[in-house]
Design a protein around this motif. Structure first.
Motif, mmCIF file in Angstrom:
data_model
loop_
_atom_site.group_PDB
_atom_site.id
_atom_site.type_symbol
_atom_site.label_atom_id
_atom_site.label_comp_id
_atom_site.label_asym_id
_atom_site.label_seq_id
_atom_site.Cartn_x
_atom_site.Cartn_y
_atom_site.Cartn_z
ATOM 1 N N ILE A 203 5.598 148.552 -90.811
ATOM 2 C CA ILE A 203 6.483 149.304 -91.249
ATOM 3 C C ILE A 203 7.521 149.196 -90.136
ATOM 4 C CG2 ILE A 203 7.349 151.577 -91.966
ATOM 5 C CD1 ILE A 203 5.852 150.383 -94.123
ATOM 6 N N LYS A 204 7.149 149.462 -88.984
ATOM 7 C CA LYS A 204 8.080 149.365 -87.782
ATOM 8 C C LYS A 204 9.056 148.094 -87.671
ATOM 9 C CE LYS A 204 8.338 150.033 -82.799
ATOM 10 N NZ LYS A 204 7.641 150.203 -81.391
ATOM 11 N N ALA A 205 8.024 147.139 -87.688
ATOM 12 C CA ALA A 205 8.717 145.747 -87.705
ATOM 13 C C ALA A 205 9.566 145.453 -88.927
ATOM 14 C CB ALA A 205 7.614 144.415 -87.628
ATOM 15 N N ARG A 206 9.296 145.873 -89.897
ATOM 16 C CA ARG A 206 10.369 145.597 -91.080
ATOM 17 C C ARG A 206 11.462 146.443 -90.971
ATOM 18 N NH1 ARG A 206 6.401 146.561 -95.971
ATOM 19 N NH2 ARG A 206 8.262 146.512 -96.990
ATOM 20 N N ALA A 207 11.180 147.655 -90.735
ATOM 21 C CA ALA A 207 12.534 148.565 -90.414
ATOM 22 C C ALA A 207 13.185 148.075 -89.377
ATOM 23 C CB ALA A 207 11.924 150.026 -90.333
#
Length: 94
Positions: A12-16
């Motif tokens: 989630i962090k990488a995609r956001a």
């Protein structure tokens, strides 16, 4: 300036981070914007719900709903969606 520590799934962090980077801002800036808008709205800056405003369930993300886009960003409809009896969608079909 204070620091905020939050536990976030790596994916989630990488995609956001990639999403906000494509918008020209960092993840930190996006979180700051979220928090500031929460203060303006005196709550969450969106209404958490499992349904759309009309009451129908939100459909799951599915690649059937993801269409190619033209250079100008217009959706390119599949050719088999075109009704050959009219020319309404001819400019949008492949």
């Amino acid at each position: 300036m204070g620091k905020l520590v939050a536990n976030i799934d790596d994916d989630i962090k990488a995609r956001a981070a990639a999403l906000y980077d494509s918008m020209g801002m960092s993840l930190s800036t996006a979180v700051n914007m979220f928090l500031r808008q929460s203060l303006v709205d005196n709550g969450l800056p969106f209404k958490p719900t499992r349904h759309t405003p009309d009451g129908y369930p939100v459909p799951p993300v599915h690649n059937a709903y993801m269409f190619e886009r033209s250079e100008k960003g217009h959706v390119i409809l599949p050719a088999d969606w075109d009704d050959s009896e009219d020319d309404v969608y001819d400019q949008y079909a492949k």
